[in-house]
Design a protein around this motif. Structure first.
Motif, mmCIF file in Angstrom:
data_model
loop_
_atom_site.group_PDB
_atom_site.id
_atom_site.type_symbol
_atom_site.label_atom_id
_atom_site.label_comp_id
_atom_site.label_asym_id
_atom_site.label_seq_id
_atom_site.Cartn_x
_atom_site.Cartn_y
_atom_site.Cartn_z
ATOM 1 N N GLN A 165 -16.727 4.166 33.966
ATOM 2 C CA GLN A 165 -18.345 4.814 33.731
ATOM 3 C C GLN A 165 -18.866 4.870 35.223
ATOM 4 O O GLN A 165 -18.877 3.886 35.947
ATOM 5 N N ASN B 199 -20.138 10.633 33.531
ATOM 6 C CA ASN B 199 -21.243 10.274 34.051
ATOM 7 C C ASN B 199 -22.276 9.703 33.209
ATOM 8 O O ASN B 199 -21.965 9.550 31.911
ATOM 9 N N GLN B 200 -23.548 9.629 33.519
ATOM 10 C CA GLN B 200 -24.397 9.137 32.590
ATOM 11 C C GLN B 200 -24.819 10.125 31.514
ATOM 12 O O GLN B 200 -25.602 9.615 30.548
ATOM 13 N N LYS C 129 -19.718 1.596 37.832
ATOM 14 C CA LYS C 129 -20.012 0.858 36.894
ATOM 15 C C LYS C 129 -19.064 -0.063 36.135
ATOM 16 O O LYS C 129 -18.991 -1.271 36.162
ATOM 17 N N GLN D 1 -21.891 5.109 38.055
ATOM 18 C CA GLN D 1 -23.352 4.769 38.187
ATOM 19 C C GLN D 1 -24.333 6.099 38.336
ATOM 20 O O GLN D 1 -25.395 6.194 37.836
ATOM 21 N N ASP D 2 -23.985 6.954 39.166
ATOM 22 C CA ASP D 2 -24.848 8.077 39.128
ATOM 23 C C ASP D 2 -23.951 9.547 39.002
ATOM 24 O O ASP D 2 -22.586 9.216 39.233
ATOM 25 N N THR E 234 -20.001 7.021 45.520
ATOM 26 C CA THR E 234 -20.849 6.679 44.522
ATOM 27 C C THR E 234 -20.459 5.406 43.914
ATOM 28 O O THR E 234 -19.358 4.559 44.373
ATOM 29 N N GLN E 235 -21.107 4.517 43.049
ATOM 30 C CA GLN E 235 -20.785 3.368 42.438
ATOM 31 C C GLN E 235 -20.123 3.415 41.211
ATOM 32 O O GLN E 235 -20.496 4.311 40.382
ATOM 33 N N GLU F 136 -15.118 5.184 45.103
ATOM 34 C CA GLU F 136 -16.212 5.115 45.503
ATOM 35 C C GLU F 136 -16.172 5.420 46.971
ATOM 36 O O GLU F 136 -17.109 6.122 47.708
#
Length: 349
Positions: free
Chosen positions: A311, A242-243, A286, A313-314, A283-284, A278
């Motif tokens: 990776q 995640n981020q 990356k 997106q959110d 979710t997206q 997805e």
DNA sequence: AAGGCGGGGTG
DNA sequence: CACCCAGCCTT
């Protein structure tokens, strides 16, 4: 497996009538000639050996001639016979015999076993046939005859079984006509008690043969247990980041492979990573980076693992119950992880 | 206890 | 194709 009376006399009487007595190495049964024949006959059939034997004896008629030869020359005579260590060992043994044994074969099985390429069975064959020493062989023929005669219910390759069969072989070896008995057992195995289509009706041991009492004597000796080719499976393992640089682990069910451990989310090998993630987590994605694939082998199958680093997106993932959880890499490595998963995470440090 | 070594024959 | 053959040596 108790021994039976009259075993050897019956075998010898059969041999007198039906045994092979004019093979090339049987007219002059010197230790040297018997030795060479026995080495050539290791894992090699008689009809293959005969022309090689003639040529070899013509070039190297005695142990001195063999010892004096160049290794290349000896190997040239062996070309096509296979198992070339036999020839190298034999040449070395010839030199030993000449240099250290005064060109005479030792008189005991243990002594002959000192020579490279000669084990217990070959030593016994040489000594019994050339000198009538009371020493039993246990080659493929004898193993087959004994395994059938006693319906030995286990694979003879196991040490315990082999020891028991050596015991039997020694007990049946008579004190007279030892060389004839050795040759007789090999003949019995090679001409009557063959691997397939044994001619039981012609066998002198037929009336007491336990294998004969079964449906099918050829089921003995029991075949070497096949190691079932391990099945192969392939999976993808996903390092979902995640981020916050955390990774997603999944708690495995208590039963089955890796039961109760934390593992990386798994995907069938043919599934599309992006589509699956997805859809599953809403979710997206990356980026997707393929990591190095490797094979992990269990006791019962091979698992080909293709790991990928993804990776996200959110982090607003739709989780299924509590079985998914985010961990920092450091936290993750403290957990109970399957070895291949630990390996993947280690290399991600 | 298991594998390697070799080429040929057999079902 | 798999399996076997007058085994022995190394790991």
């Amino acid at each position: 497996m108790h021994p039976v009376e009259n075993f050897a006399p019956r075998v010898l009487a059969w041999f007198d009538e039906h045994g092979r007595k004019s093979l090339p190495w049987q007219d002059d049964k010197s230790p040297y000639r018997v030795w060479i024949s026995e080495i050539m006959l290791q894992q090699t059939q008689v009809t293959t050996v005969i022309p090689y034997y003639h040529k070899f004896m013509s070039s190297f008629p005695n142990v001195e001639a063999l010892a004096d030869a160049e290794q290349d020359e000896v190997l040239a005579h062996w070309s096509g016979l296979g198992y070339y260590a036999r020839a190298r060992n034999m040449h070395k043994a010839a030199k030993m015999l000449v240099d250290e044994f005064d060109s005479e074969f030792p008189q005991s099985v243990e002594g002959v076993c000192e020579l490279p390429g000669i084990g217990r069975s070959t030593a016994a064959a040489i000594l019994s046939i050339s000198r009538d020493v009371q020493a039993a062989i246990l080659d493929g023929n004898v193993k087959r005859v004994l395994a059938r005669f006693h319906a030995v219910p286990v694979w003879p390759g196991e040490k315990k079984t082999e020891n028991a069969m050596w015991e039997l072989a020694e007990q049946y070896m008579p004190s007279e006509r030892c060389g004839d008995y050795t040759q007789a057992m090999m003949d019995l195995g090679a001409t009557l008690c063959t691997r397939s289509k044994p001619q039981c009706l012609l066998c002198p041991l037929e009336s007491d043969c336990q294998g004969r009492l079964t449906q099918d004597p050829t089921q003995f000796p029991i075949r070497k247990p096949k190691k079932a080719a391990k099945p192969e499976k392939s999976i993808q393992l996903l390092v979902l980041m995640n981020q916050q640089s955390q990774l997603l682990l999944e708690k495995r069910p208590q039963t089955g492979i890796w039961g109760g451990l934390w593992s990386l989310p798994e995907l069938a090998s043919e599934e599309s990573i992006v589509l699956h993630i997805e859809q599953r987590f809403a979710t997206q994605v990356k980026t997707v980076t393929a990591l190095l694939s490797f094979r992990h082998t269990f006791s019962h199958y091979h698992l080909d693992i293709s790991p990928s680093r993804i990776q996200m997106q959110d982090t607003n993932l739709v989780m299924e119950g509590g079985k998914y959880q985010w961990f920092s890499l450091e936290q993750a490595l403290q957990l109970g992880l399957p070895a291949p998963v630990r390996s993947i995470l280690d290399s991600a440090k």
